[in-house]
Design a protein around this motif. Sequence first.
Motif, PDB file in Angstrom:
ATOM      1  N   UNK A  20       0.826  -1.102   0.030  1.00 22.91           N
ATOM      2  CA  UNK A  20       0.046  -0.109   0.097  1.00 22.91           C
ATOM      3  C   UNK A  20       0.824   1.260   0.005  1.00 22.91           C
ATOM      4  N   UNK A  21       1.870   1.126   0.675  1.00 21.79           N
ATOM      5  CA  UNK A  21       2.904   2.338   0.933  1.00 21.79           C
ATOM      6  C   UNK A  21       3.491   2.661  -0.546  1.00 21.79           C
ATOM      7  N   UNK A  22       4.075   1.682  -1.074  1.00 24.72           N
ATOM      8  CA  UNK A  22       4.273   1.950  -2.363  1.00 24.72           C
ATOM      9  C   UNK A  22       3.416   2.293  -3.298  1.00 24.72           C
ATOM     10  N   UNK A  23       2.438   1.700  -3.224  1.00 25.43           N
ATOM     11  CA  UNK A  23       1.214   2.242  -4.325  1.00 25.43           C
ATOM     12  C   UNK A  23       0.954   3.834  -4.050  1.00 25.43           C
ATOM     13  N   UNK A  24       0.913   4.243  -2.987  1.00 18.44           N
ATOM     14  CA  UNK A  24       0.744   5.702  -2.465  1.00 18.44           C
ATOM     15  C   UNK A  24       1.680   6.322  -2.918  1.00 18.44           C
ATOM     16  N   UNK A  25       3.084   6.040  -3.076  1.00 20.50           N
ATOM     17  CA  UNK A  25       4.344   6.938  -3.669  1.00 20.50           C
ATOM     18  C   UNK A  25       4.129   6.774  -5.182  1.00 20.50           C
ATOM     19  N   UNK A  26       3.529   5.893  -5.689  1.00 17.66           N
ATOM     20  CA  UNK A  26       3.159   5.727  -7.072  1.00 17.66           C
ATOM     21  C   UNK A  26       2.074   6.865  -7.519  1.00 17.66           C
ATOM     22  N   UNK A  27       1.183   6.835  -6.744  1.00 20.29           N
ATOM     23  CA  UNK A  27       0.359   7.711  -7.141  1.00 20.29           C
ATOM     24  C   UNK A  27       0.782   9.363  -6.801  1.00 20.29           C
ATOM     25  N   UNK A  28       1.559   9.415  -5.605  1.00 23.18           N
ATOM     26  CA  UNK A  28       2.253  10.948  -5.359  1.00 23.18           C
ATOM     27  C   UNK A  28       2.985  11.265  -6.733  1.00 23.18           C
ATOM     28  N   UNK A  29       3.874  10.149  -7.200  1.00 25.03           N
ATOM     29  CA  UNK A  29       4.837  10.530  -8.314  1.00 25.03           C
ATOM     30  C   UNK A  29       3.725  10.974  -9.845  1.00 25.03           C
ATOM     31  N   UNK A  30       2.748  10.043  -9.559  1.00 28.28           N
ATOM     32  CA  UNK A  30       1.712  10.322 -11.003  1.00 28.28           C
ATOM     33  C   UNK A  30       1.176  11.798 -10.596  1.00 28.28           C
ATOM     34  N   UNK A  31       0.745  12.161  -9.554  1.00 28.91           N
ATOM     35  CA  UNK A  31       0.188  13.483  -9.018  1.00 28.91           C
ATOM     36  C   UNK A  31       1.243  14.477  -9.702  1.00 28.91           C
ATOM     37  N   UNK A  32       2.591  14.302  -9.211  1.00 28.30           N
ATOM     38  CA  UNK A  32       3.742  15.216  -9.534  1.00 28.30           C
ATOM     39  C   UNK A  32       3.820  15.420 -11.069  1.00 28.30           C
ATOM     40  N   UNK A  33       3.945  14.300 -11.777  1.00 31.23           N
ATOM     41  CA  UNK A  33       3.715  14.505 -13.182  1.00 31.23           C
ATOM     42  C   UNK A  33       2.623  15.292 -13.848  1.00 31.23           C
ATOM     43  N   UNK A  34       1.496  15.078 -13.466  1.00 28.94           N
ATOM     44  CA  UNK A  34       0.054  15.826 -13.780  1.00 28.94           C
ATOM     45  C   UNK A  34       0.652  17.292 -13.447  1.00 28.94           C
TER      46      UNK A  34
END
Lengths: 203, 273
Positions: free
Chosen positions: B251-265
């Motif tokens: 779950x923690x790594x999925x959250x980081x993946x979402x954070x990076x996706x948000x930063x890209x956006x």
Amino acid sequence: MHDGVILRHLTVRYQGTATPAITDITCDAAPGAGLCISGPEGSGKTTLMRAIVGIAPPTHGSISVLGASPRDPQLRRRIGYAPDRLPFPRGMRVLDALRIIGAIRGTDASITDTLIEVGLQPTDRRIIGGLETGDIRRVSLACAILGSPELLLLDDPWEYPETIDIIERARTAGTTIIIASPDPGGFPELVGAHLVLDAGTAE
Amino acid sequence: MTTSASTTIFRVELAVLTRRLWLQVATVVGLLILGIVALVAAGQSGQHQIDTLETNSASLLLIGGMAIAIGLGGGAFSRDASSGYLGLLVGSGMTPSRIGAIRIAVRLVALAAVFVIWGVGMQLVSVGIGRGINGPLIVHVGAALENAGLVLCASASLASVIGPITAGVFGLFVFICAQAVVNLKADLDQGAIDRSSRVFIAPVFSILPRAIVSPMIAALQHRNDAGPAAPTININGLTVYVPASRPLDVAWTLLWTLIFAGLATYGVRRRQL
């Protein structure tokens, strides 16, 4: 009824550049009429078009497009923009390019009719990366006119008979037309007004 | 802007991505490698046969999967922004953030598709050598996909503001860090390094993304047969086994993946289109 396009003392400077791409431009383009912008390479024609369509924000001055700010996505759906080169990914098909633009603008206008109107095959499934320059211009024009937008921005169009017909019909329908071209030819007479740019300023 | 516009762009861009030659070649090369693995494994028997399949599959997913994730993430924006395509989409009425989100989603789906194709190939090899469906390998494909997804999104987060190569290097760096914190935590927990190091290791483990370690990799480590996907860690003469990730790690790594996706956006909103 909107007021077409109104630019007042418009200056645009891109991030990371020392000098503005265009400086203190003031001009109008009324509905049912238009403006032809000409000037040599690098004079700021494309920047002016990009500012009107909302992707090059002004550093100074103001832009009113169809009575609204070009930063409004709702407004941008009422603009038909044909860039100076066809910017779609090389692996995209012609039909798909028009599907994307049509979907964004929310128009149910016929893509096949539009392709015929610009002189292309109605079911053109060719890959854009393999098109000749002339056909690229036609696809770009098709994207711009899809759904009969209220403002037509044509960056360096070629003077095909189809292009002239499209511009004349758009004018009759009350569309505002802005054309940018290094070699304006008969476009100024066609749209009614002419602005010459040199090094980012109006002559 | 309608959902149908997003769906149309998603569908068309996915089709365009699947026509990219490098992606097609990478997918086929992965399948060819699995063919070679099948030939090698067919000449073996017992646990050794299963280990050959699992070790080489894990290596393919790590090396090939990372390469594809870097390619997809690093190239998410720069070329199409420079060509004016993203500008045209914005000029036609899309918002930059929505374009960013769609392009990340398209690339994640393409990455998942490659992993599914390879995963099916792995299961066909397993069945072909008479071992039936390999459950641990299915779980491992999922774990490797999460790691690759992290790399893709981390690369894309920088790809919205800098060039594709630097962005890809950053994505790889994020994965190396994620693997390092997991290894360090295992070192600490198993007494391979001094317990006073906890003050340094605990915070970084708590904060940074964690590489996902599947139960298959943990088991292969214990059999000293994990290959490049999980080499044996030997510190001060003590062998350290990296345990399988817990649900919280996933779950923690999925959250980081979402954070990076948000930063890209967010980066797409800021960049010149």
